[in-house]
Design a protein around this motif. Structure first.
Motif, PDB file in Angstrom:
ATOM      1  N   LEU A 224     -49.054  56.245  30.106  1.00  0.00           N
ATOM      2  CA  LEU A 224     -50.003  56.688  29.113  1.00  0.00           C
ATOM      3  C   LEU A 224     -51.294  55.904  29.273  1.00  0.00           C
ATOM      4  N   ILE A 225     -52.410  56.610  29.125  1.00  0.00           N
ATOM      5  CA  ILE A 225     -53.716  55.957  29.178  1.00  0.00           C
ATOM      6  C   ILE A 225     -54.423  56.223  27.867  1.00  0.00           C
ATOM      7  N   PHE A 226     -54.884  55.168  27.219  1.00  0.00           N
ATOM      8  CA  PHE A 226     -55.712  55.294  26.040  1.00  0.00           C
ATOM      9  C   PHE A 226     -57.126  54.949  26.471  1.00  0.00           C
ATOM     10  N   SER A 227     -58.056  55.847  26.246  1.00  0.00           N
ATOM     11  CA  SER A 227     -59.382  55.735  26.823  1.00  0.00           C
ATOM     12  C   SER A 227     -60.335  54.919  25.961  1.00  0.00           C
ATOM     13  N   ASP A 228     -60.922  53.886  26.577  1.00  0.00           N
ATOM     14  CA  ASP A 228     -61.983  53.105  25.950  1.00  0.00           C
ATOM     15  C   ASP A 228     -63.256  53.143  26.778  1.00  0.00           C
ATOM     16  N   THR A 229     -63.147  53.484  28.052  1.00  0.00           N
ATOM     17  CA  THR A 229     -64.306  53.490  28.936  1.00  0.00           C
ATOM     18  C   THR A 229     -64.412  54.841  29.638  1.00  0.00           C
ATOM     19  N   GLY A 230     -65.559  55.074  30.237  1.00  0.00           N
ATOM     20  CA  GLY A 230     -65.747  56.280  31.028  1.00  0.00           C
ATOM     21  C   GLY A 230     -64.765  56.356  32.181  1.00  0.00           C
ATOM     22  N   PHE A 231     -64.369  55.183  32.706  1.00  0.00           N
ATOM     23  CA  PHE A 231     -63.414  55.143  33.807  1.00  0.00           C
ATOM     24  C   PHE A 231     -62.107  55.821  33.436  1.00  0.00           C
ATOM     25  N   GLU A 232     -61.572  55.471  32.277  1.00  0.00           N
ATOM     26  CA  GLU A 232     -60.290  56.035  31.874  1.00  0.00           C
ATOM     27  C   GLU A 232     -60.374  57.540  31.682  1.00  0.00           C
ATOM     28  N   LEU A 233     -61.472  58.013  31.110  1.00  0.00           N
ATOM     29  CA  LEU A 233     -61.650  59.461  30.968  1.00  0.00           C
ATOM     30  C   LEU A 233     -61.691  60.142  32.332  1.00  0.00           C
ATOM     31  N   GLU A 234     -62.410  59.535  33.270  1.00  0.00           N
ATOM     32  CA  GLU A 234     -62.485  60.096  34.617  1.00  0.00           C
ATOM     33  C   GLU A 234     -61.130  60.045  35.314  1.00  0.00           C
ATOM     34  N   ALA A 235     -60.375  58.973  35.097  1.00  0.00           N
ATOM     35  CA  ALA A 235     -59.037  58.854  35.694  1.00  0.00           C
ATOM     36  C   ALA A 235     -58.135  59.979  35.207  1.00  0.00           C
ATOM     37  N   ILE A 236     -58.221  60.285  33.919  1.00  0.00           N
ATOM     38  CA  ILE A 236     -57.410  61.366  33.363  1.00  0.00           C
ATOM     39  C   ILE A 236     -57.840  62.696  33.961  1.00  0.00           C
ATOM     40  N   GLU A 237     -59.150  62.932  34.028  1.00  0.00           N
ATOM     41  CA  GLU A 237     -59.676  64.186  34.563  1.00  0.00           C
ATOM     42  C   GLU A 237     -59.316  64.382  36.038  1.00  0.00           C
ATOM     43  N   ASN A 238     -59.188  63.284  36.789  1.00  0.00           N
ATOM     44  CA  ASN A 238     -58.921  63.359  38.225  1.00  0.00           C
ATOM     45  C   ASN A 238     -57.463  63.101  38.577  1.00  0.00           C
ATOM     46  N   GLY A 239     -56.601  63.152  37.586  1.00  0.00           N
ATOM     47  CA  GLY A 239     -55.178  62.943  37.843  1.00  0.00           C
ATOM     48  C   GLY A 239     -54.611  64.051  38.725  1.00  0.00           C
ATOM     49  N   ARG A 240     -53.515  63.733  39.348  1.00  0.00           N
ATOM     50  CA  ARG A 240     -52.819  64.702  40.198  1.00  0.00           C
ATOM     51  C   ARG A 240     -51.696  65.335  39.393  1.00  0.00           C
ATOM     52  N   LYS A 241     -51.783  66.634  39.230  1.00  0.00           N
ATOM     53  CA  LYS A 241     -50.774  67.347  38.455  1.00  0.00           C
ATOM     54  C   LYS A 241     -49.586  67.687  39.349  1.00  0.00           C
ATOM     55  N   ILE A 242     -48.407  67.287  38.888  1.00  0.00           N
ATOM     56  CA  ILE A 242     -47.172  67.507  39.636  1.00  0.00           C
ATOM     57  C   ILE A 242     -46.163  68.123  38.678  1.00  0.00           C
ATOM     58  N   ILE A 243     -45.437  69.118  39.162  1.00  0.00           N
ATOM     59  CA  ILE A 243     -44.379  69.730  38.354  1.00  0.00           C
ATOM     60  C   ILE A 243     -43.087  68.957  38.601  1.00  0.00           C
ATOM     61  N   LYS A 244     -42.508  68.438  37.547  1.00  0.00           N
ATOM     62  CA  LYS A 244     -41.267  67.673  37.634  1.00  0.00           C
ATOM     63  C   LYS A 244     -40.313  68.218  36.589  1.00  0.00           C
ATOM     64  N   ASN A 245     -39.174  68.744  37.055  1.00  0.00           N
ATOM     65  CA  ASN A 245     -38.165  69.315  36.150  1.00  0.00           C
ATOM     66  C   ASN A 245     -38.770  70.371  35.226  1.00  0.00           C
ATOM     67  N   GLY A 246     -39.688  71.169  35.771  1.00  0.00           N
ATOM     68  CA  GLY A 246     -40.292  72.241  35.008  1.00  0.00           C
ATOM     69  C   GLY A 246     -41.444  71.837  34.104  1.00  0.00           C
ATOM     70  N   TYR A 247     -41.803  70.547  34.115  1.00  0.00           N
ATOM     71  CA  TYR A 247     -42.892  70.058  33.282  1.00  0.00           C
ATOM     72  C   TYR A 247     -44.053  69.584  34.155  1.00  0.00           C
ATOM     73  N   GLU A 248     -45.244  69.928  33.742  1.00  0.00           N
ATOM     74  CA  GLU A 248     -46.431  69.450  34.453  1.00  0.00           C
ATOM     75  C   GLU A 248     -46.752  68.034  33.976  1.00  0.00           C
TER      76      GLU A 248
END
Length: 95
Positions: free
Chosen positions: A1-25
């Motif tokens: 889990l990431i709780f965002s305090d800086t622009g970095f964390e927001l960008e990290a969330i936006e640029n995450g890699r989406k992977i399907i695991k056990n039917g969940y993204e």
């Protein structure tokens, strides 16, 4: 889990890699953002982890992206510690 305090964390969330695991993204942090997160944390173990990620992902990483993210963090937080840590890691990892 990431709780965002800086622009970095927001960008990290936006640029995450989406992977399907056990039917969940699931959104995973990219290696570049993980290296930056480890440098941001700054503990000896985290810096060692950053070097390990670099050694494992050596040919796949966008080093310019890492440097820019750290420069942005330094600017946002009015310091230069992260860029200095990055330069030390690059030297140790022979990048």
């Amino acid at each position: 889990l990431i709780f965002s305090d800086t622009g970095f964390e927001l960008e990290a969330i936006e640029n995450g890699r989406k992977i399907i695991k056990n039917g969940y993204e699931v959104n995973f942090i990219s290696p570049e953002f993980l290296v930056v997160q480890k440098i941001f944390a700054g503990r000896v173990k985290d810096l060692s982890d950053a070097e390990s990620i670099i050694n494992i992902q050596r040919e796949k990483l966008n080093y310019d992206k890492i440097g820019q993210l750290l420069k942005n963090l330094d600017s946002e937080l009015s310091q230069n510690d992260f860029t200095q840590r990055w330069e030390s890691i690059k030297k140790n990892s022979k990048i």
